[in-house]
Design an enzyme around this catalytic site. Structure first.
Site, PDB file in Angstrom:
ATOM      1  N   HIS A 173       0.868  -1.190   0.000  1.00 49.74           N
ATOM      2  CA  HIS A 173       0.000   0.000   0.000  1.00 49.74           C
ATOM      3  C   HIS A 173       0.902   1.237   0.000  1.00 49.74           C
ATOM      4  O   HIS A 173       1.550   1.511  -1.000  1.00 49.74           O
ATOM      5  CB  HIS A 173      -0.925  -0.110   1.223  1.00 49.74           C
TER       6      HIS A 173
ATOM      7  N   HIS B  77      -2.768  -2.400  -9.825  1.00 51.97           N
ATOM      8  CA  HIS B  77      -3.668  -1.744  -8.865  1.00 51.97           C
ATOM      9  C   HIS B  77      -4.948  -2.544  -8.797  1.00 51.97           C
ATOM     10  O   HIS B  77      -5.404  -3.067  -9.813  1.00 51.97           O
ATOM     11  CB  HIS B  77      -3.965  -0.310  -9.332  1.00 51.97           C
TER      12      HIS B  77
ATOM     13  N   ASP C 176       2.615   5.260  -7.233  1.00 55.35           N
ATOM     14  CA  ASP C 176       3.873   5.137  -6.503  1.00 55.35           C
ATOM     15  C   ASP C 176       5.080   4.899  -7.387  1.00 55.35           C
ATOM     16  O   ASP C 176       6.204   4.911  -6.905  1.00 55.35           O
ATOM     17  CB  ASP C 176       3.770   3.995  -5.490  1.00 55.35           C
TER      18      ASP C 176
HETATM   19  N1  ACO Z   1       4.199  -7.327 -10.720  1.00 56.51           N
HETATM   20  C1  ACO Z   1       4.041  -8.543 -11.288  1.00 56.51           C
HETATM   21  N2  ACO Z   1       2.875  -9.191 -11.329  1.00 56.51           N
HETATM   22  C2  ACO Z   1       1.821  -8.607 -10.758  1.00 56.51           C
HETATM   23  C3  ACO Z   1       1.902  -7.341 -10.149  1.00 56.51           C
HETATM   24  C4  ACO Z   1       3.151  -6.692 -10.146  1.00 56.51           C
HETATM   25  N3  ACO Z   1       3.315  -5.500  -9.591  1.00 56.51           N
HETATM   26  N4  ACO Z   1       0.690  -6.998  -9.660  1.00 56.51           N
HETATM   27  C5  ACO Z   1      -0.131  -8.011  -9.961  1.00 56.51           C
HETATM   28  N5  ACO Z   1       0.551  -8.974 -10.625  1.00 56.51           N
HETATM   29  C6  ACO Z   1       0.004 -10.204 -11.196  1.00 56.51           C
HETATM   30  C7  ACO Z   1      -0.266 -11.263 -10.120  1.00 56.51           C
HETATM   31  O1  ACO Z   1       0.836 -12.112  -9.917  1.00 56.51           O
HETATM   32  C8  ACO Z   1      -1.446 -11.973 -10.711  1.00 56.51           C
HETATM   33  O2  ACO Z   1      -0.986 -12.828 -11.723  1.00 56.51           O
HETATM   34  P1  ACO Z   1      -1.651 -14.273 -11.940  1.00 56.51           P
HETATM   35  O3  ACO Z   1      -3.056 -14.006 -12.383  1.00 56.51           O
HETATM   36  O4  ACO Z   1      -0.803 -14.937 -12.956  1.00 56.51           O
HETATM   37  O5  ACO Z   1      -1.600 -14.975 -10.595  1.00 56.51           O
HETATM   38  C9  ACO Z   1      -2.243 -10.873 -11.397  1.00 56.51           C
HETATM   39  O6  ACO Z   1      -1.274  -9.886 -11.762  1.00 56.51           O
HETATM   40  C10 ACO Z   1      -3.319 -10.257 -10.530  1.00 56.51           C
HETATM   41  O7  ACO Z   1      -2.712  -9.820  -9.317  1.00 56.51           O
HETATM   42  P2  ACO Z   1      -3.440  -9.712  -7.934  1.00 56.51           P
HETATM   43  O8  ACO Z   1      -2.433  -9.873  -6.840  1.00 56.51           O
HETATM   44  O9  ACO Z   1      -4.621 -10.649  -7.913  1.00 56.51           O
HETATM   45  O10 ACO Z   1      -3.994  -8.241  -7.998  1.00 56.51           O
HETATM   46  P3  ACO Z   1      -4.525  -7.409  -6.769  1.00 56.51           P
HETATM   47  O11 ACO Z   1      -5.584  -6.530  -7.288  1.00 56.51           O
HETATM   48  O12 ACO Z   1      -4.835  -8.293  -5.620  1.00 56.51           O
HETATM   49  O13 ACO Z   1      -3.221  -6.572  -6.347  1.00 56.51           O
HETATM   50  C11 ACO Z   1      -1.686  -4.840  -5.957  1.00 56.51           C
HETATM   51  C12 ACO Z   1      -3.090  -5.219  -6.472  1.00 56.51           C
HETATM   52  C13 ACO Z   1      -1.509  -5.297  -4.489  1.00 56.51           C
HETATM   53  C14 ACO Z   1      -1.519  -3.329  -6.011  1.00 56.51           C
HETATM   54  C15 ACO Z   1      -0.640  -5.549  -6.863  1.00 56.51           C
HETATM   55  O14 ACO Z   1      -0.784  -5.138  -8.197  1.00 56.51           O
HETATM   56  C16 ACO Z   1       0.799  -5.320  -6.365  1.00 56.51           C
HETATM   57  O15 ACO Z   1       1.265  -6.055  -5.502  1.00 56.51           O
HETATM   58  N6  ACO Z   1       1.501  -4.285  -6.940  1.00 56.51           N
HETATM   59  C17 ACO Z   1       2.823  -3.968  -6.492  1.00 56.51           C
HETATM   60  C18 ACO Z   1       2.753  -3.157  -5.218  1.00 56.51           C
HETATM   61  C19 ACO Z   1       2.295  -1.739  -5.465  1.00 56.51           C
HETATM   62  O16 ACO Z   1       2.775  -1.062  -6.367  1.00 56.51           O
HETATM   63  N7  ACO Z   1       1.380  -1.282  -4.610  1.00 56.51           N
HETATM   64  C20 ACO Z   1       0.878   0.083  -4.671  1.00 56.51           C
HETATM   65  C21 ACO Z   1      -0.574   0.087  -4.984  1.00 56.51           C
HETATM   66  S1  ACO Z   1      -1.124   1.754  -5.108  1.00 56.51           S
HETATM   67  C22 ACO Z   1      -1.324   2.242  -3.542  1.00 56.51           C
HETATM   68  O17 ACO Z   1      -1.550   1.507  -2.612  1.00 56.51           O
HETATM   69  C23 ACO Z   1      -1.206   3.628  -3.285  1.00 56.51           C
END
Ligand code: ACO
Length: 428
Positions: free
Chosen positions: A267, A306, A362
């Site tokens: 987050h 996201h 971010d």
């Molecule tokens: N890098 C690589 N793969 C990713 C990423 C990423 N940053 N984000 C999601 N994925 C992939 C997952 O592995 C998953 O793949 P799969 O279907 O093969 O298993 C798919 O994309 C869906 O991902 P989820 O985890 O189900 O997506 P969710 O909506 O739960 O997660 C989140 C959202 C937590 C923001 C995620 O994208 C992440 O971890 N990003 C990196 C951290 C980040 O930048 N956070 C800031 C968010 S903005 C904020 O809070 C202000």
């Protein structure tokens, strides 16, 4: 004809007609659907609340597919271009843009509450010299509740307004003190001649000079970053704020919990994680290998993806523009080239395209903060300052909403059935 959803229960053959309002059915309406008389009734199973609206809100609207973000109806692009953070905070909190007189009064009120009680300063002095500023921040915000016992009167509007003013005014002071403590510098008291962000820079960076000279480009850039981070509807920390607040806890305690949620690397800790990632990559030539690792599941591409945005985060676009203005003053952050190339490669790669993973707010904010002289530990704190306005607006809305009660989700129990206690000697 009213919008309804017809459900046929194959267990009983019965049909149910559920009203649809604002594109949602009421989860409690499902309770009527029972296999037999003893059945508790149907529930929804929704870990991480991926498809559950927990409230009705008038504050922030997001269309994740189109990349739209509105505060009280106003597009984020217009707010970032034309507004100030304090004006945006007023809009988010009270629903309308202030007129000139209201804005002056609001800015004055906030400015008059920037000081911290000396006891709070002493409390902060007690932290370990290398304590993470976000840990100091959230503990100190929680401790404020002991200074303001009147904050418990959450159903009195005047009291709520006072705590809102106090919190918005004091979070930059706490953040700056936390930073100065972590680098062993004396605290700098607020300078009420300066703007909200100008004073914040003063409290962070003033040395021996009599009056801190604020760089107007950096002051405005920080104001824009604060506008972009002011609210983002029902994210993890806001849900924490609403959840804790629903137990009728005071706003300082609730906000400490929200800040704790924001501390997490998925987050508010994400921009810190982005910079660590960029540093680890070290050079553009290492990017392809890094991307391959991410695709194999060795960590994530931080700053990408996201829960809501399935296209380019509109805030990321504005931040990218702001970065150029800041770098013109501070010099270019050497990690920028790695970030730009990483973005270019990821946006052309099917792994990221097919999962709709785009840069989020971010991805670039950390580069700006670092160029402005902030250490990475301060990044989540810099997020918490503006988000305080959003958390408080959501908390206030929740308290005035007659639909709301103490937050208490259900569970699907999959553990052991009832069994009798076994004496220690008889266990295998
Ligand atoms: N890098 C690589 N793969 C990713 C990423 C990423 N940053 N984000 C999601 N994925 C992939 C997952 O592995 C998953 O793949 P799969 O279907 O093969 O298993 C798919 O994309 C869906 O991902 P989820 O985890 O189900 O997506 P969710 O909506 O739960 O997660 C989140 C959202 C937590 C923001 C995620 O994208 C992440 O971890 N990003 C990196 C951290 C980040 O930048 N956070 C800031 C968010 S903005 C904020 O809070 C202000």
């Amino acid at each position: 004809m009213a919008d309804t959803l017809t459900i046929t229960d194959n267990r009983t053959g019965k049909q149910y007609e559920l009203p649809i309002e604002h594109g949602a059915i009421k989860a409690l309406d499902l309770r009527k659907i029972k296999a037999d008389q003893d059945d508790f009734g149907l529930m929804t199973y929704d870990p991480a609340y991926q498809n559950t609206a927990a409230c009705k809100s008038r504050i922030t609207y997001i269309d994740g597919d189109k990349g739209i973000l509105l505060y009280r109806g106003y597009p984020i692009e217009q707010m970032a271009e034309k507004s100030t953070f304090l004006e945006t905070a007023y809009l988010i909190l009270f629903g309308e843009l202030p007129n000139a007189k209201q804005l002056d009064a609001w800015v004055h009120e906030i400015t008059m509450h920037t000081m911290l009680h000396e006891n709070i300063k002493k409390l902060m002095e007690g932290f370990q010299y290398d304590a993470h500023p976000m840990g100091i921040f959230l503990s100190t915000v929680g401790a404020l509740s002991t200074n303001y016992p009147d904050a418990k009167r959450i159903f009195e509007e005047d009291s709520r307004r006072l705590q809102i003013r106090r919190l918005i005014a004091k979070v930059p002071s706490i953040a700056a003190y936390a930073y100065r403590h972590s680098i062993g510098r004396p605290y700098v008291y607020p300078d009420n001649d300066l703007s909200f962000t100008g004073n914040f820079l003063n409290m962070l960076f003033k040395m021996t000079e009599l009056k801190y000279q604020v760089n107007p480009v950096l002051e405005r850039a920080l104001d824009i970053l604060f506008i972009l981070h002011a609210d983002h509807e029902q994210n993890c920390s806001t849900s924490a704020m609403r959840g804790i607040g629903s137990a009728q806890s005071d706003p300082y305690s609730s906000l400490a919990g929200a800040a704790a949620a924001l501390y997490g690397p998925l987050h508010g800790g994400a921009n810190e994680a982005v910079l660590r990632m960029l540093k680890e990559i070290g050079h553009v030539k290492n990017i392809p290998q890094f991307i391959e690792g991410v695709k194999k599941g060795d960590g994530r591409l931080m700053g990408f993806g996201h829960r809501v945005y399935k296209s380019y985060d509109p805030r990321a676009r504005i931040i990218k523009q702001t970065a150029d203005e800041v770098f013109a003053v501070t010099g270019r952050n050497p990690l920028t080239d790695i970030a730009l190339e990483l973005e270019r490669i990821a946006l052309e790669d099917d792994y990221f395209i097919s999962r709709k993973l785009y840069p989020n707010v971010d991805f670039y904010s950390g580069l700006i903060y670092q160029a402005m002289g902030f250490p990475v530990d301060m990044f989540p704190v810099l997020f918490a300052i503006p988000r305080t306005a959003g958390w408080l607006a959501q908390w206030d809305e929740m308290l005035r909403d007659p639909d709301q009660k103490i937050a208490r989700p259900r569970q699907v129990y999959i553990g052991a059935e009832r069994r009798d206690y076994v004496a220690k000697e008889q266990r295998t």
